[in-house]
Design a protein around this motif. Structure first.
Motif, short mmCIF file in Angstrom:
data_model
loop_
_atom_site.label_atom_id
_atom_site.label_comp_id
_atom_site.label_asym_id
_atom_site.label_seq_id
_atom_site.Cartn_x
_atom_site.Cartn_y
_atom_site.Cartn_z
N PHE A 1 0.90 -1.06 -0.06
CA PHE A 1 0.13 0.01 0.03
C PHE A 1 0.97 1.23 0.20
CE2 PHE A 1 -2.06 3.26 2.46
CZ PHE A 1 -3.23 3.55 1.79
N LEU A 2 2.01 1.19 1.02
CA LEU A 2 2.81 2.45 1.01
C LEU A 2 3.49 2.73 -0.21
CD1 LEU A 2 3.84 2.38 4.81
CD2 LEU A 2 2.49 4.07 3.77
N THR A 3 3.98 1.71 -0.86
CA THR A 3 4.99 1.82 -2.12
C THR A 3 3.85 2.39 -3.21
OG1 THR A 3 6.09 -0.29 -1.75
CG2 THR A 3 6.11 0.22 -3.85
N ASP A 4 2.70 2.04 -3.29
CA ASP A 4 1.73 2.30 -4.35
C ASP A 4 1.64 4.07 -4.05
OD1 ASP A 4 1.46 0.14 -5.79
OD2 ASP A 4 -0.24 -0.32 -4.84
N GLN A 5 1.30 4.32 -2.71
CA GLN A 5 1.20 5.65 -2.57
C GLN A 5 2.48 6.93 -2.55
OE1 GLN A 5 -1.74 7.00 -1.56
NE2 GLN A 5 -2.46 5.00 -1.89
N PHE A 6 3.71 6.28 -2.13
CA PHE A 6 4.76 6.75 -2.46
C PHE A 6 5.00 7.28 -3.78
CE2 PHE A 6 6.33 4.88 1.69
CZ PHE A 6 5.95 5.95 2.56
N THR A 7 4.86 6.19 -4.72
CA THR A 7 4.86 6.41 -6.04
C THR A 7 4.06 7.63 -6.62
OG1 THR A 7 5.45 4.43 -6.49
CG2 THR A 7 4.68 5.51 -8.53
N ALA A 8 2.67 7.52 -5.91
CA ALA A 8 1.74 8.59 -6.54
C ALA A 8 2.10 9.95 -5.75
CB ALA A 8 0.38 8.23 -5.92
N PHE A 9 2.66 10.06 -4.77
CA PHE A 9 3.41 11.15 -4.05
C PHE A 9 4.44 11.79 -4.87
CE2 PHE A 9 6.46 12.69 -0.96
CZ PHE A 9 5.82 14.13 -0.57
N GLU A 10 5.41 10.99 -5.42
CA GLU A 10 6.73 11.41 -6.03
C GLU A 10 6.07 11.98 -7.31
OE1 GLU A 10 10.82 8.97 -7.12
OE2 GLU A 10 8.82 7.78 -7.60
N ASN A 11 5.17 11.36 -8.10
CA ASN A 11 4.56 12.06 -9.17
C ASN A 11 3.80 13.39 -9.10
OD1 ASN A 11 5.29 9.83 -10.75
ND2 ASN A 11 3.57 8.65 -10.73
N GLU A 12 3.29 13.36 -7.76
CA GLU A 12 2.70 14.76 -7.49
C GLU A 12 3.59 15.82 -7.16
OE1 GLU A 12 -0.53 16.77 -4.17
OE2 GLU A 12 0.53 14.70 -3.82
N VAL A 13 4.78 15.44 -6.39
CA VAL A 13 5.84 16.36 -6.36
C VAL A 13 6.49 16.98 -7.60
CG1 VAL A 13 7.75 17.01 -5.08
CG2 VAL A 13 5.86 15.72 -3.74
N TRP A 14 6.60 16.05 -8.49
CA TRP A 14 7.23 16.27 -9.88
C TRP A 14 6.44 17.21 -10.70
CZ3 TRP A 14 12.18 16.01 -11.72
CH2 TRP A 14 13.00 14.79 -11.17
N ALA A 15 5.22 16.94 -10.58
CA ALA A 15 4.37 17.84 -11.59
C ALA A 15 3.98 19.30 -10.60
CB ALA A 15 2.78 17.46 -11.30
N GLY A 16 4.32 19.21 -9.34
CA GLY A 16 4.28 20.29 -8.44
C GLY A 16 5.73 21.29 -8.78
N ALA A 17 6.68 20.82 -8.75
CA ALA A 17 7.98 21.27 -9.09
C ALA A 17 8.05 22.02 -10.46
CB ALA A 17 9.11 20.18 -9.02
N GLY A 18 7.44 21.54 -11.40
CA GLY A 18 7.29 22.26 -12.54
C GLY A 18 6.35 23.52 -12.65
N SER A 19 5.23 23.44 -12.07
CA SER A 19 4.50 24.63 -12.01
C SER A 19 5.18 25.60 -11.01
CB SER A 19 3.20 24.31 -11.53
OG SER A 19 3.11 23.57 -10.38
N GLU A 20 5.63 25.09 -9.88
CA GLU A 20 6.14 26.28 -8.76
C GLU A 20 7.38 26.67 -9.46
OE1 GLU A 20 6.93 24.36 -5.06
OE2 GLU A 20 4.82 24.42 -4.54
N THR A 21 8.16 26.10 -10.29
CA THR A 21 9.32 26.93 -11.02
C THR A 21 8.67 28.14 -11.42
OG1 THR A 21 10.68 24.90 -11.16
CG2 THR A 21 11.09 26.78 -12.63
N ALA A 22 7.81 28.36 -12.26
CA ALA A 22 7.17 29.35 -13.23
C ALA A 22 6.43 30.25 -11.99
CB ALA A 22 6.24 28.73 -14.06
N GLU A 23 5.93 29.75 -11.14
CA GLU A 23 5.22 30.59 -10.12
C GLU A 23 6.19 31.30 -9.07
OE1 GLU A 23 1.39 30.85 -7.06
OE2 GLU A 23 1.97 28.97 -7.80
N GLY A 24 7.34 30.60 -9.06
CA GLY A 24 8.40 31.16 -8.22
C GLY A 24 8.85 32.33 -8.60
N PHE A 25 9.13 32.43 -10.02
CA PHE A 25 9.61 33.41 -10.86
C PHE A 25 8.69 34.68 -10.50
CE2 PHE A 25 12.56 30.58 -13.20
CZ PHE A 25 13.57 30.95 -12.71
N ALA A 26 7.53 34.51 -10.92
CA ALA A 26 6.33 35.31 -11.00
C ALA A 26 6.22 35.93 -9.57
CB ALA A 26 5.11 34.92 -11.29
N CYS A 27 6.24 35.25 -8.51
CA CYS A 27 5.94 35.60 -7.25
C CYS A 27 7.25 36.66 -6.64
CB CYS A 27 5.77 34.61 -6.06
SG CYS A 27 4.09 33.58 -6.36
#
Length: 346
Positions: free
Chosen positions: A255-281
């Motif tokens: 169960f945790l392995t599956d959840q950690f994989t989903a979490f990993e993907n979420e952070v990667w997606a967030g890092a991309g959007s946060e890079t752009a927003e970080g510059f804007a902010c």
């Protein structure tokens, strides 16, 4: 329109709670990375305190605190997890390079110009690190994910990469230090939490961190210019003590392995959007959804900057890291990361 198979759907919905109910109650003790940045506040803390309990039907819960609140700087994390002092923990891999050069293989400065390349590099190197952590430390590698792009903040005007010559720049990890030194600047080792004061007092002229991490830590209040070239991505590892991990019920590990994989993907997606927003902010531009935007000057990247970055990567960063890691390590890197990005370390 074709109607769904309601009988099959009912079976799926009926089975889902049963899976959660079948999980034995498990309490995780977790140490997160820097508590003042968005990786912790927006991703790690909510994942362990809200997502895991919700999707497990309350079976899996966690206590979590960032390492800086525990008086740690992040460099000791793997050893503490190895000893069993910590159960689950995360820390930037750049903090661990001095202990084991393999920790730098997926984030060599100048190698990944965008988030997609950074992810491909990370995925190629992750199995190598997983084996090393297990064999060398008895630690289970559960995830690898980045902050927003690591960029340069400066307290004085900046025109481009070559303009950093002669400046004192806070750099985390030996590889970023090599990159900084190759510019004719001076790499300074300094804790993330000390940077604001360092910029205020002139101990350092510039500092490198994530575009959003620096914003959340209010670097824009003491720095005037932010440079758009991604130097690196500062990947973070999530690890667990191997003996503890092996001792968990098999259903919990799955169960945790599956959840950690989903979490990993979420952070990667967030890092991309946060890079752009970080510059804007930091610059106080449209596209910033955070409170208290800054008024920094954004410095764009020129063709000359790209040429200089590539030269330093080729002549200094790759060569130094290869020498530090050794021949076998280089061969492994060439066959994995190198094949992904079309680069070979001689």
């Amino acid at each position: 329109m074709k109607l769904p198979n309601l009988s099959a759907l009912a079976l799926v919905l009926a089975a889902a709670p049963a899976v959660a109910e079948d999980l034995p109650e498990t309490k995780l003790n977790v140490v997160g990375s820097w508590g003042m940045v968005s990786m912790y506040t927006d991703f790690t803390q909510p994942f362990f305190t809200k997502t895991l309990p919700e999707v497990s039907g309350g079976a899996i819960t966690a206590d979590i605190r960032p390492f800086n609140e525990l008086g740690m700087d992040g460099s000791e994390i793997i050893r503490l997890v190895e000893q069993g002092t910590l159960q689950f923990a995360e820390t930037p891999m750049g903090y661990l390079i001095g202990d084991n050069a393999l920790n730098g293989g997926n984030d060599l400065p100048g190698l990944a110009p965008d988030i997609a390349t950074a992810r491909a590099i990370s995925d190629a190197w992750k199995p190598v690190m997983a084996e090393e952590y297990r064999t060398a430390y008895g630690v289970e590698l559960l995830g690898v994910y980045p902050y927003s792009a690591q960029v340069v903040y400066c307290r004085d005007a900046l025109s481009g990469l070559s303009d950093l010559e002669g400046r004192k720049i806070r750099a985390s990890g030996s590889a970023i230090g090599d990159f900084v030194d190759a510019l004719g600047a001076t790499a300074v080792s300094m804790s993330f939490g000390e940077v604001v004061q360092g910029l205020q007092t002139g101990v350092i002229d510039c500092a490198i961190t994530g575009s959003m991490s620096g914003f959340n830590a209010r670097w824009n209040e003491v720095a005037t210019h932010i440079y758009e070239l991604p130097i690196a991505w500062s990947p973070v590892v999530l690890v667990a003590n191997g003996e503890l991990w092996d001792g968990l019920d098999e259903s919990v590990r799955t169960f945790l392995t599956d959840q950690f994989t989903a979490f990993e993907n979420e952070v990667w997606a967030g890092a991309g959007s946060e890079t752009a927003e970080g510059f804007a902010c930091n610059a106080g531009e449209a596209g910033c959804t955070r409170d208290n935007p800054g008024s920094m000057t954004r410095v764009s990247v020129s063709d000359a900057d790209i040429e200089l970055r590539d030269k330093i990567l080729r002549d200094v960063v790759l060569a130094n890291w290869g020498a530090q890691c050794g021949a076998d390590c280089v061969a492994t890197w060439n066959a994995s990361v190198g094949s992904v990005v079309g680069v070979t370390i001689e």
